[in-house]
Design a protein around this motif. Structure first.
Motif, mmCIF file in Angstrom:
data_model
loop_
_atom_site.group_PDB
_atom_site.id
_atom_site.type_symbol
_atom_site.label_atom_id
_atom_site.label_comp_id
_atom_site.label_asym_id
_atom_site.label_seq_id
_atom_site.Cartn_x
_atom_site.Cartn_y
_atom_site.Cartn_z
ATOM 1 N N LEU A 102 0.831 -1.204 0.000
ATOM 2 C CA LEU A 102 0.000 0.000 0.000
ATOM 3 C C LEU A 102 0.869 1.259 0.000
ATOM 4 O O LEU A 102 1.658 1.483 0.906
ATOM 5 N N THR A 103 0.696 2.097 -1.030
ATOM 6 C CA THR A 103 1.476 3.334 -1.144
ATOM 7 C C THR A 103 0.621 4.582 -0.967
ATOM 8 O O THR A 103 1.150 5.649 -0.681
ATOM 9 N N LYS A 104 -0.695 4.478 -1.138
ATOM 10 C CA LYS A 104 -1.571 5.646 -1.050
ATOM 11 C C LYS A 104 -2.811 5.292 -0.237
ATOM 12 O O LYS A 104 -3.520 4.358 -0.560
ATOM 13 N N LEU A 105 -3.092 6.074 0.814
ATOM 14 C CA LEU A 105 -4.217 5.800 1.706
ATOM 15 C C LEU A 105 -4.993 7.089 1.974
ATOM 16 O O LEU A 105 -4.418 8.096 2.391
ATOM 17 N N LYS A 106 -6.297 7.036 1.726
ATOM 18 C CA LYS A 106 -7.183 8.152 2.037
ATOM 19 C C LYS A 106 -8.212 7.662 3.045
ATOM 20 O O LYS A 106 -9.028 6.793 2.748
ATOM 21 N N LEU A 107 -8.156 8.213 4.254
ATOM 22 C CA LEU A 107 -9.100 7.867 5.307
ATOM 23 C C LEU A 107 -10.158 8.958 5.395
ATOM 24 O O LEU A 107 -9.823 10.137 5.586
ATOM 25 N N CYS A 108 -11.412 8.573 5.251
ATOM 26 C CA CYS A 108 -12.524 9.521 5.279
ATOM 27 C C CYS A 108 -13.264 9.396 6.601
ATOM 28 O O CYS A 108 -13.516 8.286 7.075
ATOM 29 N N GLY A 109 -13.656 10.526 7.172
ATOM 30 C CA GLY A 109 -14.275 10.521 8.487
ATOM 31 C C GLY A 109 -15.783 10.626 8.480
ATOM 32 O O GLY A 109 -16.377 10.996 9.496
ATOM 33 N N ASP A 110 -16.409 10.288 7.352
ATOM 34 C CA ASP A 110 -17.863 10.446 7.232
ATOM 35 C C ASP A 110 -18.624 9.708 8.336
ATOM 36 O O ASP A 110 -19.689 10.145 8.762
ATOM 37 N N TRP A 111 -18.087 8.559 8.780
ATOM 38 C CA TRP A 111 -18.755 7.760 9.802
ATOM 39 C C TRP A 111 -18.025 7.854 11.138
ATOM 40 O O TRP A 111 -18.184 7.004 11.996
ATOM 41 N N SER A 112 -17.219 8.904 11.297
ATOM 42 C CA SER A 112 -16.377 9.003 12.490
ATOM 43 C C SER A 112 -16.716 10.213 13.340
ATOM 44 O O SER A 112 -15.852 10.787 14.006
ATOM 45 N N GLU A 113 -17.972 10.640 13.306
ATOM 46 C CA GLU A 113 -18.388 11.779 14.115
ATOM 47 C C GLU A 113 -18.123 11.501 15.600
ATOM 48 O O GLU A 113 -18.438 10.433 16.107
ATOM 49 N N GLY A 114 -17.524 12.455 16.260
ATOM 50 C CA GLY A 114 -17.245 12.308 17.683
ATOM 51 C C GLY A 114 -15.852 11.800 17.980
ATOM 52 O O GLY A 114 -15.400 11.890 19.114
ATOM 53 N N LEU A 128 2.464 0.173 10.709
ATOM 54 C CA LEU A 128 2.867 -1.048 10.007
ATOM 55 C C LEU A 128 2.911 -0.855 8.495
ATOM 56 O O LEU A 128 3.517 -1.656 7.784
ATOM 57 N N LEU A 129 2.285 0.211 7.998
ATOM 58 C CA LEU A 129 2.218 0.454 6.553
ATOM 59 C C LEU A 129 3.529 1.080 6.074
ATOM 60 O O LEU A 129 3.607 2.254 5.729
ATOM 61 N N SER A 130 4.563 0.281 6.038
ATOM 62 C CA SER A 130 5.921 0.760 5.802
ATOM 63 C C SER A 130 6.165 1.268 4.385
ATOM 64 O O SER A 130 7.146 1.975 4.142
ATOM 65 N N SER A 131 5.291 0.921 3.430
ATOM 66 C CA SER A 131 5.467 1.370 2.045
ATOM 67 C C SER A 131 4.655 2.625 1.732
ATOM 68 O O SER A 131 4.696 3.117 0.598
ATOM 69 N N LEU A 132 3.916 3.145 2.706
ATOM 70 C CA LEU A 132 3.005 4.248 2.461
ATOM 71 C C LEU A 132 3.754 5.521 2.056
ATOM 72 O O LEU A 132 4.665 5.965 2.745
ATOM 73 N N GLN A 133 3.330 6.102 0.927
ATOM 74 C CA GLN A 133 3.948 7.323 0.421
ATOM 75 C C GLN A 133 3.011 8.533 0.489
ATOM 76 O O GLN A 133 3.475 9.672 0.580
ATOM 77 N N GLU A 134 1.698 8.295 0.398
ATOM 78 C CA GLU A 134 0.722 9.384 0.454
ATOM 79 C C GLU A 134 -0.369 9.025 1.462
ATOM 80 O O GLU A 134 -0.921 7.937 1.415
ATOM 81 N N LEU A 135 -0.670 9.978 2.352
ATOM 82 C CA LEU A 135 -1.670 9.759 3.392
ATOM 83 C C LEU A 135 -2.563 10.990 3.475
ATOM 84 O O LEU A 135 -2.078 12.123 3.538
ATOM 85 N N GLU A 136 -3.890 10.767 3.477
ATOM 86 C CA GLU A 136 -4.837 11.876 3.529
ATOM 87 C C GLU A 136 -5.910 11.605 4.576
ATOM 88 O O GLU A 136 -6.454 10.500 4.651
ATOM 89 N N LYS A 157 5.774 10.612 1.718
ATOM 90 C CA LYS A 157 6.210 11.797 0.996
ATOM 91 C C LYS A 157 5.168 12.909 1.002
ATOM 92 O O LYS A 157 5.509 14.082 0.855
ATOM 93 N N GLU A 158 3.891 12.544 1.136
ATOM 94 C CA GLU A 158 2.833 13.550 1.068
ATOM 95 C C GLU A 158 1.793 13.306 2.156
ATOM 96 O O GLU A 158 1.314 12.197 2.327
ATOM 97 N N LEU A 159 1.435 14.374 2.867
ATOM 98 C CA LEU A 159 0.403 14.331 3.901
ATOM 99 C C LEU A 159 -0.604 15.430 3.598
ATOM 100 O O LEU A 159 -0.226 16.590 3.397
ATOM 101 N N ALA A 160 -1.897 15.073 3.548
ATOM 102 C CA ALA A 160 -2.950 16.041 3.268
ATOM 103 C C ALA A 160 -4.025 15.953 4.352
ATOM 104 O O ALA A 160 -4.376 14.866 4.804
ATOM 105 N N ILE A 161 -4.541 17.110 4.756
ATOM 106 C CA ILE A 161 -5.577 17.196 5.788
ATOM 107 C C ILE A 161 -6.711 18.058 5.259
ATOM 108 O O ILE A 161 -6.478 19.179 4.792
ATOM 109 N N HIS A 162 -7.939 17.543 5.322
ATOM 110 C CA HIS A 162 -9.117 18.248 4.807
ATOM 111 C C HIS A 162 -10.197 18.284 5.875
ATOM 112 O O HIS A 162 -10.548 17.260 6.453
#
Length: 208
Positions: A102-114, A128-136, A157-162
């Motif tokens: 896994l090199t790119k991961l986008k975690l969405c908080g639509d169901w994470s209220e609170g 543990l995601l040692s190959s991760l290059q992009e995280l959002e 290499k890239e971190l994004a926060i929305h």
């Protein structure tokens, strides 16, 4: 693909040539049972995008426990993942399985209220995601703190926060490998001011 009403991915598990899978409007009943054959030995799945799937990864243990088939799940082919089941995904068995691919991961908080912060177990799993290059992190409206230990993701290499309520980033949260930090629409002004102070320490800083 609209899969409303589908409970597992077993009807799709024989699509061994499938490279990209986008599941929309999944509903609370859909779990990942049937997923592993698509992204393990014999499968070719590289990109998986999920929306409205708050319990998708709850079926992972059922699949992993399963007898002779388990020997075929040696390594993963998955490179990109978007999911709004962040709580279910961030577990040691899942992240360990995807750690080398896994090199790119986008975690969405639509169901994470609170949710104001991630648990220690979830933070450890993410590392543990040692190959991760992009995280959002996308639309975690109540999140007060990013997961600890992001600095241990030495390939990142890239971190994004929305749309997050974070007011700052801990001094040790950013790995030395980071090349790009993106603060996107919806983040508060405190976080933007804090990140402007990082100018010059990160090659590319984008604040909307």
């Amino acid at each position: 693909m609209d899969v409303k009403g589908l409970m597992t991915l077993e009807p799709l598990s024989n699509l061994s040539s499938l490279v990209t899978l986008k599941l929309l409007n999944c509903g609370e009943g859909l779990t990942c049972r049937g997923l592993q054959p698509l992204l393990s030995t014999g499968g070719q799945l590289k990109e998986l995008r999920l929306s409205f799937s708050p319990k998708f990864f709850s079926g992972w243990e059922d699949v992993e426990g399963g007898g002779e088939q388990q020997t075929h799940f040696v390594s993963s082919t998955l490179h990109e993942l978007m999911t709004d089941d962040a709580a279910g995904f961030l577990s040691a068995p899942i992240c360990s399985f995807l750690s080398s691919s896994l090199t790119k991961l986008k975690l969405c908080g639509d169901w994470s209220e609170g949710i104001e912060r991630f648990s220690k177990e979830q933070e450890d799993a993410l590392q543990l995601l040692s190959s991760l290059q992009e995280l959002e992190f996308w639309q975690f409206h109540n999140l007060q703190q990013l997961p600890a230990g992001l600095h241990n993701l030495t390939s990142l290499k890239e971190l994004a926060i929305h749309s997050a309520t974070l007011s700052s980033l801990p001094n040790d949260v950013l790995p030395e490998s980071l090349q790009k930090l993106v603060i996107i629409y919806g983040c508060n002004e405190e976080l933007k001011r804090h990140c402007r102070g990082l100018e010059g320490t990160i090659p590319e800083l984008i604040i909307h």
